[in-house]
Design an enzyme around this catalytic site. Structure first.
Site, PDB file in Angstrom:
ATOM      1  N   HIS A 504      18.287  61.698 -30.423  1.00  0.00           N
ATOM      2  CA  HIS A 504      19.296  60.733 -29.987  1.00  0.00           C
ATOM      3  C   HIS A 504      19.917  59.993 -31.166  1.00  0.00           C
ATOM      4  CE1 HIS A 504      17.130  60.483 -25.802  1.00  0.00           C
ATOM      5  NE2 HIS A 504      17.751  61.632 -26.002  1.00  0.00           N
ATOM      6  N   TYR A 505      20.031  60.665 -32.286  1.00  0.00           N
ATOM      7  CA  TYR A 505      20.601  60.017 -33.465  1.00  0.00           C
ATOM      8  C   TYR A 505      22.095  59.753 -33.253  1.00  0.00           C
ATOM      9  CZ  TYR A 505      21.569  64.979 -34.386  1.00  0.00           C
ATOM     10  OH  TYR A 505      21.964  66.289 -34.278  1.00  0.00           O
TER      11      TYR A 505
END
Length: 569
Positions: A504-505
């Site tokens: 989920h960067y």
């Protein structure tokens, strides 16, 4: 007729005008589109109203929406997800992530922190290789982003009509759900997409047959006469011009190469309000801006890139939500499940689970969320996760009996995060990964959230509801030590040593720093960035729903803008 009349018409009919023509068949698999072609067949020069760079989670709904009224080119560096069972089938979840070939739909990268990660390289983007959980952003997030709530809700529903399903919550996931309630993560909110405190069941992009549906399916909404989609088209740079020496740079075209290395150029049509929109993801978008001359001037000059705009904030504010998981071997078989249940705590940690980690001895492939073949390796601290250590772990794992894989993982992910890093160019090749640092747990508040999340996991493991899936002689603390391959490890050290990614960067082209609230790049004209690189922090427990929503939302907003502009001429 007046501007507001047309705006009202556009909003009120948004869910009708752009609906798929065949609602019954929209969830079938194996579709291809007549406007999809390989970049090798593209002309050397072409002209469009909009050029979208990246056919990912935001790019697909954006292109589908804009194609209704305008001529759109979408350039995707990867291939098609259709006909690939390793993308389509839930049981093959880990296969793309473990494939490190140049043709893989998942391109592996390792952050400078040492955590192994992955970025999508396929039409549909991260929705083709993720764990499938679907949940919206909170109302607070929507208000803080400055979005129109009514259009946001309409855009979510537009997405959900095509790609979202209710998961079958079986024994293991039910035990985690009930364990969360015993642990005090209340209330129980049932099946909902809403991001609210308590325990809930979310949506999934896997249908009842375990088949994945992705952002690429949203291209069903597209006007096939208004869109050209080129696969295996890698954009090398965006082209800019200046009308006068003191004027702002204006984006007017792109240079891309096909799979044979042949160069093509696509230009915006002149005399219109046409734009180039970058939707290349949290790594690709800041990387491409820098390759095109927008970024920190000193860094660009180090790579012999002509500076179009000295913008030191491109590539800054990179964040990745740290994830830590505990493996619980089970005395009884567990169903194969990815993320279905989530506990949203009031202290900033999200609790989720996966079970039935598949092991296929004939092909010697591990297909779970937490196997070293896909880079999810917590037995050593990040900096020690060398290729040699990974190979050794894989070899050891393949020597184990299949019963050793019976069980599941309970994980926690912190919200935010507060800690942030940066991205820099490695070289000028857009096919290669840039250098990225996330600085996990640099801020002590992130570490405290992790510690509290692990304490909730301990309560779930020791709960009455979860007891059928835990050996009686294994305490929660012993399972934590076993997961970390240590003895008597503190929870703070456990968080630092076992940190992994949940993919989920985000960041690098953040709103208010690189783009404005309309996602227009500050300091230049005819250029926007619309994807997760613009987020200041990750929305909801899992961001894919909001990224897809954002593509649709901004497509409608851009159509509105042009309608108003045309009306007021």
């Amino acid at each position: 007729m007046g501007v507001w009349f047309w705006r009202l018409i556009l909003l009120s009919l948004a869910g009708i005008i752009f609906s798929p023509k065949h609602c019954v068949s929209q969830k079938e698999t194996g579709r291809k589109y007549k406007f999809m072609q390989d970049a090798t067949s593209a002309p050397r020069t072409s002209y469009y109203d909009y050029i979208i760079i990246g056919g990912g989670t935001a790019g697909c709904p954006l292109a589908a929406t804009l194609s209704q009224n305008h001529n759109v080119l979408m350039l995707e560096r990867g291939g098609s997800p259709y006909g690939n069972p390793n993308i389509t089938n839930l049981s093959a979840f880990g296969d793309p992530l473990s494939d490190t070939s140049l043709s893989s739909p998942a391109q592996r990268f390792i952050s400078e922190d040492g955590v192994i990660n992955s970025r999508a390289r396929v039409l549909g983007g991260g929705s083709c290789i993720n764990a499938g959980f679907y949940t919206r952003a909170s109302r607070h997030y929507v208000r803080e982003a400055g979005w129109e709530e009514k259009l946001v809700n309409e855009s979510y529903k537009w997405v959900e009509r095509v790609v979202v399903f209710r998961p079958p919550v079986l024994q293991f996931q039910s035990a985690v759900r009930d364990g969360l309630l015993e642990a005090g993560v209340l209330p129980y909110n049932g099946y909902t997409f809403d991001h609210i405190y308590g325990t809930k069941v979310g949506g999934t992009i896997f249908d009842q047959n375990g088949h994945r549906h992705t952002a690429a399916d949203l291209l069903e909404y597209a006007n096939s006469d208004g869109i050209t989609l080129l696969l295996h088209a890698t954009v090398y740079r965006i082209l800019f011009t200046k009308e006068r020496s003191n004027s702002r740079p204006v984006a007017y075209g792109v240079v891309f190469k096909d799979a044979h290395g042949l160069e093509h150029r696509a230009y915006l049509k002149q005399g219109t309000k046409s734009e180039i929109i970058v939707s290349a993801g949290a790594l690709g978008s800041p990387q491409l801006l820098m390759l095109s001359g927008i970024g920190p001037a000193h860094h660009l000059r180090e790579h012999n890139i002509d500076v179009v705009l000295d913008q030191p904030l491109v590539g800054r504010g990179m964040k990745d939500n740290p994830m830590n998981a505990v493996f619980i071997p089970s005395p009884t078989p567990t169903e194969v499940s990815l993320i279905q249940v989530v506990g949203i705590t009031n202290f900033g940690s999200y609790i989720e689970a996966a079970s039935g980690e598949n092991f296929n001895r004939d092909s010697q492939q591990n297909f779970g969320m937490f196997f070293p073949k896909i880079g999810q390796f917590s037995k050593l601290p990040p900096k020690q996760r060398t290729p040699e250590a990974l190979a050794k772990a894989i070899e050891k794992m393949e020597s184990l009996q299949e019963e050793a894989f019976q069980g599941g993982f309970i994980l926690e992910k912190i919200n935010g995060p507060i800690s942030k890093g940066h991205l820099e160019l490695r070289n000028t090749d857009p096919n290669e990964n840039p250098l990225v640092t996330f600085n996990y747990f640099q801020d002590p508040r992130d570490l405290e959230k992790c510690i509290q999340g692990i304490r909730i996991i301990e309560k779930i493991i020791d709960s009455k509801a979860f007891s059928p899936f835990k050996y009686n002689n294994m305490s929660a603390s012993s399972l934590i030590n076993m997961t970390a391959n240590r003895t008597s490890i503190s929870l703070a050290q456990f968080c630092r040593d076992t940190v992994m990614t949940i993919w989920h960067y985000h960041g690098g082209c953040q709103v208010g720093r690189v783009v404005d609230r309309d996602y227009k790049v500050l300091g230049v004209d005819a250029l926007r960035v619309i994807d997760g690189s613009t987020f200041n922090y990750s929305p909801g427990t899992n961001p894919q729903a909001t990224v897809m929503m954002l593509g649709r939302y901004m497509g409608v907003k851009i159509l509105q803008e042009r309608l108003v502009a045309d009306e007021t001429k």
